[in-house]
Scaffold this active site. Structure first.
Site, PDB file in Angstrom:
ATOM      1  N   ARG A  45      24.250  -0.400   4.315  1.00 14.01           N
ATOM      2  CA  ARG A  45      25.381  -0.156   3.425  1.00 14.01           C
ATOM      3  C   ARG A  45      26.037   1.212   3.590  1.00 14.01           C
ATOM      4  O   ARG A  45      27.187   1.393   3.251  1.00 14.01           O
ATOM      5  CB  ARG A  45      24.911  -0.308   1.975  1.00 14.01           C
ATOM      6  CG  ARG A  45      24.562  -1.748   1.673  1.00 14.01           C
ATOM      7  CD  ARG A  45      24.020  -1.906   0.289  1.00 14.01           C
ATOM      8  NE  ARG A  45      22.632  -1.472   0.225  1.00 14.01           N
ATOM      9  CZ  ARG A  45      21.735  -1.990  -0.611  1.00 14.01           C
ATOM     10  NH1 ARG A  45      22.083  -2.942  -1.461  1.00 14.01           N
ATOM     11  NH2 ARG A  45      20.501  -1.547  -0.621  1.00 14.01           N
ATOM     12  N   ASP A 181       3.044 -10.450   9.508  1.00 19.01           N
ATOM     13  CA  ASP A 181       1.853  -9.870   8.892  1.00 19.01           C
ATOM     14  C   ASP A 181       1.347  -8.896   9.938  1.00 19.01           C
ATOM     15  O   ASP A 181       0.757  -9.296  10.941  1.00 19.01           O
ATOM     16  CB  ASP A 181       0.801 -10.942   8.601  1.00 19.01           C
ATOM     17  CG  ASP A 181      -0.348 -10.354   7.810  1.00 19.01           C
ATOM     18  OD1 ASP A 181      -0.872  -9.297   8.238  1.00 19.01           O
ATOM     19  OD2 ASP A 181      -0.725 -10.917   6.777  1.00 19.01           O
ATOM     20  N   HIS A 182       1.621  -7.602   9.721  1.00 10.69           N
ATOM     21  CA  HIS A 182       1.413  -6.676  10.850  1.00 10.69           C
ATOM     22  C   HIS A 182      -0.058  -6.575  11.256  1.00 10.69           C
ATOM     23  O   HIS A 182      -0.357  -6.161  12.363  1.00 10.69           O
ATOM     24  CB  HIS A 182       2.038  -5.308  10.563  1.00 10.69           C
ATOM     25  CG  HIS A 182       1.245  -4.426   9.658  1.00 10.69           C
ATOM     26  ND1 HIS A 182       1.258  -4.563   8.300  1.00 10.69           N
ATOM     27  CD2 HIS A 182       0.407  -3.403   9.924  1.00 10.69           C
ATOM     28  CE1 HIS A 182       0.460  -3.648   7.779  1.00 10.69           C
ATOM     29  NE2 HIS A 182      -0.068  -2.926   8.734  1.00 10.69           N
ATOM     30  N   LYS A 186      -2.341  -6.264  15.352  1.00 13.36           N
ATOM     31  CA  LYS A 186      -3.289  -5.226  15.767  1.00 13.36           C
ATOM     32  C   LYS A 186      -4.162  -5.788  16.896  1.00 13.36           C
ATOM     33  O   LYS A 186      -4.618  -6.926  16.822  1.00 13.36           O
ATOM     34  CB  LYS A 186      -4.156  -4.780  14.580  1.00 13.36           C
ATOM     35  CG  LYS A 186      -3.340  -4.043  13.506  1.00 13.36           C
ATOM     36  CD  LYS A 186      -4.212  -3.547  12.392  1.00 13.36           C
ATOM     37  CE  LYS A 186      -3.412  -3.050  11.209  1.00 13.36           C
ATOM     38  NZ  LYS A 186      -2.965  -1.665  11.297  1.00 13.36           N
ATOM     39  N   GLU A 220      -8.655   2.871   2.660  1.00  8.50           N
ATOM     40  CA  GLU A 220      -7.619   3.865   2.980  1.00  8.50           C
ATOM     41  C   GLU A 220      -7.817   5.097   2.112  1.00  8.50           C
ATOM     42  O   GLU A 220      -7.986   4.946   0.897  1.00  8.50           O
ATOM     43  CB  GLU A 220      -6.236   3.315   2.614  1.00  8.50           C
ATOM     44  CG  GLU A 220      -5.708   2.211   3.467  1.00  8.50           C
ATOM     45  CD  GLU A 220      -4.316   1.799   2.995  1.00  8.50           C
ATOM     46  OE1 GLU A 220      -3.353   2.196   3.643  1.00  8.50           O
ATOM     47  OE2 GLU A 220      -4.212   1.106   1.969  1.00  8.50           O
ATOM     48  N   HIS A 244      -3.012  -9.717   4.627  1.00  6.12           N
ATOM     49  CA  HIS A 244      -3.806  -9.148   5.724  1.00  6.12           C
ATOM     50  C   HIS A 244      -5.271  -9.597   5.716  1.00  6.12           C
ATOM     51  O   HIS A 244      -5.819 -10.004   6.724  1.00  6.12           O
ATOM     52  CB  HIS A 244      -3.773  -7.626   5.678  1.00  6.12           C
ATOM     53  CG  HIS A 244      -2.398  -7.048   5.560  1.00  6.12           C
ATOM     54  ND1 HIS A 244      -1.304  -7.571   6.196  1.00  6.12           N
ATOM     55  CD2 HIS A 244      -1.930  -5.967   4.878  1.00  6.12           C
ATOM     56  CE1 HIS A 244      -0.234  -6.830   5.930  1.00  6.12           C
ATOM     57  NE2 HIS A 244      -0.586  -5.866   5.119  1.00  6.12           N
ATOM     58  N   LYS A 344      -7.506   1.842  -2.138  1.00  6.45           N
ATOM     59  CA  LYS A 344      -6.821   3.098  -1.828  1.00  6.45           C
ATOM     60  C   LYS A 344      -7.663   4.241  -2.386  1.00  6.45           C
ATOM     61  O   LYS A 344      -8.451   4.041  -3.312  1.00  6.45           O
ATOM     62  CB  LYS A 344      -5.437   3.097  -2.456  1.00  6.45           C
ATOM     63  CG  LYS A 344      -4.530   2.030  -1.843  1.00  6.45           C
ATOM     64  CD  LYS A 344      -3.078   2.419  -1.918  1.00  6.45           C
ATOM     65  CE  LYS A 344      -2.171   1.369  -1.312  1.00  6.45           C
ATOM     66  NZ  LYS A 344      -2.059   1.458   0.153  1.00  6.45           N
TER      67      LYS A 344
HETATM   68  C1  BG6 Z   1       0.784  -2.609   4.023  1.00  5.34           C
HETATM   69  C2  BG6 Z   1       0.516  -2.317   2.572  1.00  5.34           C
HETATM   70  O1  BG6 Z   1       1.104  -3.956   4.206  1.00  5.34           O
HETATM   71  O2  BG6 Z   1      -0.373  -2.285   4.779  1.00  5.34           O
HETATM   72  C3  BG6 Z   1       0.107  -0.865   2.367  1.00  5.34           C
HETATM   73  O3  BG6 Z   1       1.676  -2.589   1.818  1.00  5.34           O
HETATM   74  C4  BG6 Z   1      -1.035  -0.501   3.267  1.00  5.34           C
HETATM   75  O4  BG6 Z   1      -0.235  -0.623   1.011  1.00  5.34           O
HETATM   76  C5  BG6 Z   1      -0.744  -0.913   4.702  1.00  5.34           C
HETATM   77  O5  BG6 Z   1      -1.238   0.886   3.180  1.00  5.34           O
HETATM   78  C6  BG6 Z   1      -1.947  -0.710   5.588  1.00  5.34           C
HETATM   79  O6  BG6 Z   1      -1.581  -0.946   6.916  1.00  5.34           O
HETATM   80  P1  BG6 Z   1      -2.202  -0.117   8.100  1.00  5.34           P
HETATM   81  O7  BG6 Z   1      -1.654  -0.738   9.325  1.00  5.34           O
HETATM   82  O8  BG6 Z   1      -1.794   1.298   7.898  1.00  5.34           O
HETATM   83  O9  BG6 Z   1      -3.677  -0.296   7.942  1.00  5.34           O
END
Ligand code: BG6
Length: 494
Positions: A45, A181-182, A186, A220, A244, A344
């Site tokens: 935007r 879904d990242h 990995k 984390e 995840h 966390k």
């Molecule tokens: C994300 C979450 O999908 O994954 C975050 O929204 C999280 O809260 C993160 O910190 C963790 O991903 P990675 O790749 O840093 O382990």
């Protein structure tokens, strides 16, 4: 190598584009894996010229790139980046986008192939999909393709996920829809299937006869990092477990697929989610622990409580930690608990899967009450990606003394090069039309159905289970330890 195409990023001035998408595309280009005609159009935007956009991306790239930025590669790549200003709900912006993409096809040879990437909040999906359809941008000419990539969160519960799915499927077919879904991108997550199905030694043991239990941990040290408003509405269960962690569980628990096509793999994964034992309210209280970080210290530095974080309700009941005892009710896994924990402000950053095998029979070395360690196969997702196997060995010397030792494989040393970032792999796959590492509609919806039952038990009367506080820098509330102690087990020390 994927075919030439234009990647249109909606939300191009946002964090994801700067931190992940452009660095991923640059790194693929630097590795020589992108066709030279590949073009990026940022759609957002704010008012900006192509040059301003390129400059901002260049600054971010220096911070977030996996490899050191090579000026000549970036200079070359930057010429393929353009900026398109428009509101997400403005029909004219899409008509102009269509014209611009036609022009790019003609000038740069992108052949009408388009990858639309929604790096925006889900409440923008509807507008964008609607306008892509109205402007005909979802249609392709003979021999070309148009796909959509959707970022998480994909809904906040089953009804909202269904609604989003209906919105997207009104514009793109399921085969052209890529839900990110990242974690699946990995390297070590991808290696789970190889470990299981490219080796003959594990599969015969991979069942309730030889496996005592499985632990999946994602810890984390970070807090919510300014994402308070999003996190308040999500919490650890929706943010990490629904997607995840359940995806990792599926890769560990699934049956061998009949082949490696996207649908065969995803068919097997969805069967696992369907086999998860649903819990009643009372079972949720017994098998799920939720916690929230209080003040404490991480790496010697004092950190504040979740409730004191920016834009977080001071009386918040949102969980930042969750531990679950799950059962997969199928033939292979009958009676084997899967303990999952995520949190966390835990002491260190570590994601791993630990497959704990049964004890050796108590007849020789562990006779008469002597305790031997169990074999544990650990798949380290991050950091220090690799796999280790713990086993018992005799210490040198005349006496029989048994100590656990480890066989350890590290990606870094075995292959001598760093693994690509998850987004690099996922973008390449989406451009190449391989949806294996993306979540299918039924996977997402089935996972929400399972998670909703837990959320309901937490938020509905008569007696929601407590939210257990834990000091930042600890491994979560003591109730999470008790969850395993009740079964005579303990969380692994990471
Ligand atoms: C994300 C979450 O999908 O994954 C975050 O929204 C999280 O809260 C993160 O910190 C963790 O991903 P990675 O790749 O840093 O382990």
């Amino acid at each position: 190598m994927p075919q030439p195409c234009t990647v249109v990023i909606f939300g191009a001035t946002g964090d994801l584009t700067h931190r992940k998408l452009i660095p991923a595309l640059y790194n693929i280009a630097a590795d020589g894996d992108l066709p030279s005609a590949l073009t990026v159009v940022g759609f957002a935007r704010r008012d900006k010229t192509d040059d301003q956009f390129r400059e901002e991306l260049g600054d971010a790239l220096k911070k977030f790139s996996r490899q050191t930025v090579r000026e000549e590669v970036w200079e070359n790549f930057t010429q393929s980046i353009f900026y398109h200003r428009s509101e997400f709900g403005d029909a004219e912006g899409y008509t102009k986008l269509a014209e611009r993409l036609e022009k790019i096809d003609a000038e740069r040879g992108t052949r009408g192939n388009r990858l639309f990437y929604l790096a925006v909040a889900p409440d923008q999906f509807e507008d964008i999909c609607l306008h892509l359809k109205k402007s005909g941008l979802n249609k392709t000419r003979e021999g070309s393709w148009a796909r959509i990539v959707v970022e998480k969160p994909f809904g906040t519960d089953l009804p909202s996920a269904r609604k989003l799915n209906a919105t997207v499927s009104g514009t793109f077919a399921e085969k052209d829809t890529y839900r990110i879904d990242h974690f699946l991108g990995k390297e070590t997550a991808q290696n789970i299937m190889v470990l299981r199905f490219a080796n003959a030694i594990f599969e015969p043991l991979w069942n309730h006869r030889y496996i005592d239990h499985v632990q999946i941990t994602a810890s984390e040290p970070l807090g919510v990092e300014g994402r308070g408003p999003y996190y308040e509405g999500a919490g650890a269960l929706r943010d990490m477990v629904q997607n995840h962690l359940l995806q990792l569980l599926c890769l560990v628990a699934m049956e061998p697929p009949t082949d490696l096509t996207a649908d065969s793999v995803r068919d097997e994964k969805v069967k696992v989610i369907r086999s998860l034992r649903n819990m009643t309210g009372a079972e949720v209280a017994e098998n799920v622990v939720r916690g929230q970080y209080a003040a404490g210290a991480i790496g010697g530095k004092d950190v504040q409580a979740y409730r004191q974080e920016e834009r977080v309700n001071p009386g918040s009941m949102t969980e930042t930690f969750v531990a679950l005892r799950l059962l997969v009710d199928n033939w292979r896994w009958a009676g084997v608990p899967f303990y999952v924990r995520v949190g966390k402000r835990l002491p260190k950053s570590s994601t791993e899967i630990a497959v704990q095998f049964m004890s050796a029979p108590s007849v020789l070395f562990n006779k008469g009450g002597a305790v031997l360690d169990q074999n544990v196969l650990v798949i380290r997702i991050q950091p220090d990606e690799g796999i280790s196997l713990k086993m018992e060995a005799k210490m040198p010397g005349a006496a029989i003394r048994i100590e656990p030792v480890k066989m350890d494989f590290h990606y870094g040393t075995s292959f001598g090069k760093a693994s690509p970032e998850a987004y690099e792999r996922l973008l390449l796959d989406a451009m190449s039309g391989d949806a294996t590492l993306f979540a299918r509609r039924d996977e997402v919806e089935t996972a929400w159905k399972f998670i909703d039952a837990i959320e309901d038990a937490w938020h509905k009367p008569p007696a929601p289970p407590p939210l257990c506080p834990y000091p930042s820098g600890s491994w979560g509330p003591k109730e999470a330890d008790e969850l395993l102690q009740r079964d005579g087990r303990a969380w692994r020390r990471l």
